[in-house]
Design a protein around this motif. Sequence first.
Motif, PDB file in Angstrom:
ATOM      1  N   TYR A 164       0.963  -1.140   0.094  1.00 60.93           N
ATOM      2  CA  TYR A 164      -0.196  -0.110  -0.076  1.00 60.93           C
ATOM      3  C   TYR A 164       1.021   1.353   0.349  1.00 60.93           C
ATOM      4  O   TYR A 164       0.595   1.968  -0.354  1.00 60.93           O
ATOM      5  CB  TYR A 164      -1.182   0.152   1.060  1.00 60.93           C
ATOM      6  N   TYR A 190     -10.350   3.343  -1.487  1.00 64.31           N
ATOM      7  CA  TYR A 190      -9.316   3.367  -0.865  1.00 64.31           C
ATOM      8  C   TYR A 190      -9.476   3.219   0.908  1.00 64.31           C
ATOM      9  O   TYR A 190      -9.001   2.798   2.035  1.00 64.31           O
ATOM     10  CB  TYR A 190      -9.880   5.368  -1.017  1.00 64.31           C
ATOM     11  N   ASN A 230      -7.917   1.580   3.769  1.00 62.42           N
ATOM     12  CA  ASN A 230      -7.251   2.104   5.094  1.00 62.42           C
ATOM     13  C   ASN A 230      -7.428   1.041   5.638  1.00 62.42           C
ATOM     14  O   ASN A 230      -6.765   1.337   7.355  1.00 62.42           O
ATOM     15  CB  ASN A 230      -7.892   3.744   4.502  1.00 62.42           C
ATOM     16  N   LEU A 274      -6.023  -1.906   6.952  1.00 62.07           N
ATOM     17  CA  LEU A 274      -4.526  -2.236   7.251  1.00 62.07           C
ATOM     18  C   LEU A 274      -5.018  -1.894   8.989  1.00 62.07           C
ATOM     19  O   LEU A 274      -3.736  -2.416   8.937  1.00 62.07           O
ATOM     20  CB  LEU A 274      -3.902  -1.059   6.776  1.00 62.07           C
TER      21      LEU A 274
HETATM   22  C1  LIG Z   1      -5.538   5.768   6.892  1.00 62.16           C
HETATM   23  O1  LIG Z   1      -6.178   7.282   6.081  1.00 62.16           O
HETATM   24  C2  LIG Z   1      -5.981   8.162   6.853  1.00 62.16           C
HETATM   25  C3  LIG Z   1      -7.283   9.850   7.014  1.00 62.16           C
HETATM   26  O2  LIG Z   1      -8.262   9.087   6.598  1.00 62.16           O
HETATM   27  C4  LIG Z   1      -4.590   8.487   6.808  1.00 62.16           C
HETATM   28  O3  LIG Z   1      -4.439   9.692   7.913  1.00 62.16           O
HETATM   29  C5  LIG Z   1      -3.609   7.252   7.539  1.00 62.16           C
HETATM   30  O4  LIG Z   1      -2.525   7.476   7.228  1.00 62.16           O
HETATM   31  C6  LIG Z   1      -3.652   6.103   6.850  1.00 62.16           C
HETATM   32  N1  LIG Z   1      -3.863   5.047   6.831  1.00 62.16           N
HETATM   33  C7  LIG Z   1      -2.760   4.532   5.571  1.00 62.16           C
HETATM   34  C8  LIG Z   1      -2.243   3.068   5.951  1.00 62.16           C
HETATM   35  O5  LIG Z   1      -2.785   4.923   4.762  1.00 62.16           O
END
Ligand SMILES: *[C@@H]1O[C@H](CO)[C@@H](O)[C@H](O)[C@H]1NC(C)=O
Length: 544
Positions: free
Chosen positions: A373, A385, A389, A392
């Motif tokens: 990712y 998305y 997200n 994870l």
């Molecule tokens: C998931 O989304 C949030 C914001 O909505 C962000 O801060 C975070 O870094 C994201 N997580 C990953 C693993 O990309």
Amino acid sequence: MQFLSLILAFQASIVQAQLDSYDVREATIEGVHNALYGGLTSCRGIVESFIARIEAYNPTLNAIIALKSNAPTIADEKDYALAAGNGTGALFCIPVLLKDNYDTKDMNTTGGCLDLAGSQPTADAPVVSAFENAGAIILGKTNLHELALEGLSVSSLGGQTVNPYDHTRTPGGSSGGTGAAIAASFAVFGTGTDTVNSLRSPASANSLFSVRPTRGLISRTGIIPISYTQDAVGPIARNVNDLAVALTVMAGVGYDPGDNVTALIPSSSVGQDYSAALLGGCLRGMRFGLIEGFFNRTASNETTPVNDVLGDMVNALTAAGATVVPITESTYNSSAISTAFDVQKLEYRQEMDTYLARPSLHGTHPSTLDQLYSSGKFLVIPSQYSFVNTSLVSSTNNVTYAPIKLGIQNLTTALENTFKTNSLDALIYPEQANLVVKIGSASQSGRNGILAALAGFPVVTVPAGFSPNSTDAPIGVPIGMEILGMPWTEGILLNIAKMVTEVKRVRKMPSSTEAAVEAQSLQGVPIILPDIADIPKAYPVGVL
Ligand SMILES: *[C@@H]1O[C@H](CO)[C@@H](O)[C@H](O)[C@H]1NC(C)=O
Ligand SMILES: *[C@@H]1O[C@H](CO)[C@@H](O)[C@H](O)[C@H]1NC(C)=O
Ligand SMILES: *[C@@H]1O[C@H](CO)[C@@H](O)[C@H](O)[C@H]1NC(C)=O
Ligand SMILES: *[C@@H]1O[C@H](CO)[C@@H](O)[C@H](O)[C@H]1NC(C)=O
Ligand SMILES: *[C@@H]1O[C@H](CO)[C@@H](O)[C@H](O)[C@H]1NC(C)=O
Ligand SMILES: *[C@@H]1O[C@H](CO)[C@@H](O)[C@H](O)[C@H]1NC(C)=O
Ligand SMILES: *[C@@H]1O[C@H](CO)[C@@H](O)[C@H](O)[C@H]1NC(C)=O
Ligand SMILES: *[C@@H]1O[C@H](CO)[C@@H](O)[C@H](O)[C@H]1NC(C)=O
Ligand SMILES: *[C@@H]1O[C@H](CO)[C@@H](O)[C@H](O)[C@H]1NC(C)=O
Ligand SMILES: *[C@@H]1O[C@H](CO)[C@@H](O)[C@H](O)[C@H]1NC(C)=O
């Protein structure tokens, strides 16, 4: 030894010199075998004829990610075997295309993801070995919605696959590369995977047949995973007979300690020959439940054609003597079921981490989903998305997991009760309540695959009709129907599908690929795939 191979080569060149290109449009397993065993063509001729169609039409459809460079050589070996009286196997010389999330030891397995372009499994998935043991020739790999996470069939590695019936629409997904390829006769049949809709949506959108098997029937070892609970693998074909043969071979893997869900296979299903279930017969007296909640009754150009086609299908079934019972329980609401019980995002990270960390996975690849990712070599469209997200930071240790699994059990019980109280042979409904969406849409909305995906009940998808034709869709957009049965009733469902095609013959080849293509001899000719950079992409590459 050398002398012997020279003689074989000489014999083969004589055989080949007598060959004509074989017309593989809508080719069936039986048709290929008749031509081969009747001496009308050779295995080499069959393979070259399919490759010629890929070369002619793939630049428009963009359904293929990779071709197996030695497929013509393998065909020659089949010709030697045939000449030696050893041309046996249910799939002898049958060209097959694999969705590119099936592990193959001689082709990288990418899931359509740029970050997995160099990922090299060192063993074939058991279902791939089963195809080869049955004599099949793996022709290559098809594009998919990246990592099978949506239904649009666009990926960072493969770009956007185009629907052969309407070049402004997607081919459904996530197994959309296989759907477009099989509709265009790039192979005899192909494979897909299905976590929510993905074997059924491409069948529906490309006027094809597919089977999502009962949970546990087919080993998922060596397939890029999403969900232990929901993942299933299966074939996509142009007719019911070929579907039954392909299912027999795939299910023939049987119990696989590498995928313990196969421990659920009852002894009555072990080694079943699904072709033997295609007895035909009569729909008179059969009872089908029509799920009302799986339609969108708001009139529009995208929904009315689906409602009309399913209405015609119900009339045809009724005219053939079947009874269609309306099922109106509020339980059957796909978006509500999905919101409450879809368990993918709690299982995804663990499943992917296990797949990526296997010592047998060679080449260049990330070793966790998190690494994949954050590589940026991954196309995340808006609808995916939040899924990735959330995945994870989710796991099966999450407090919500156990109650959701209980909810799935409740849903399964409700489904069993619907069958019992209405004495049903099967439930029927449109795979998608609206037409397959236009290229560039944010998601493949309106699909009804979630019920079978959670309950683990089998579904055979059949072509139901076409929308009215238009400039974009010269013969209309295909519309498919799901036929859902009780567990381990694949044979019964396939036979129902066969009877349905007899009362309503629907499938037509796409007009955009209907012209015949003359095969060229590929002796010494490299197989050149179109440059994917030339294919317009609906989405930019990279993390949003
Ligand atoms: C998931 O989304 C949030 C914001 O909505 C962000 O801060 C975070 O870094 C994201 N997580 C990953 C693993 O990309
Ligand atoms: C026939 O083909 C099979 C599969 O390719 C092979 O295992 C077997 O040894 C062959 N038999 C003969 C007699 O060549
Ligand atoms: C397959 O993976 C290997 C090892 O990562 C890489 O060198 C090769 O270029 C890949 N093949 C293709 C066609 O991308
Ligand atoms: C498969 O293994 C998991 C984890 O060990 C276990 O929870 C599950 O019950 C097993 N399933 C079957 C069908 O044996
Ligand atoms: C039903 O179809 C209409 C018209 O295409 C659409 O606007 C609406 O979003 C659909 N409803 C659902 C629940 O998908
Ligand atoms: C719906 O279809 C009709 C007839 O084909 C066409 O005239 C009209 O423009 C379409 N409406 C939309 C919103 O696409
Ligand atoms: C189906 O469930 C959704 C919530 O997910 C709700 O908005 C919708 O009204 C329900 N449809 C029907 C017909 O009850
Ligand atoms: C549990 O899962 C949900 C949704 O999948 C997520 O939002 C939440 O952060 C998770 N909680 C924990 C403690 O992991
Ligand atoms: C499942 O059914 C049980 C008993 O019928 C009920 O108590 C429970 O709330 C249900 N769970 C879900 C998630 O529907
Ligand atoms: C629809 O099909 C009919 C019959 O083939 C044809 O005459 C007509 O021109 C087609 N309409 C469009 C818009 O392509």
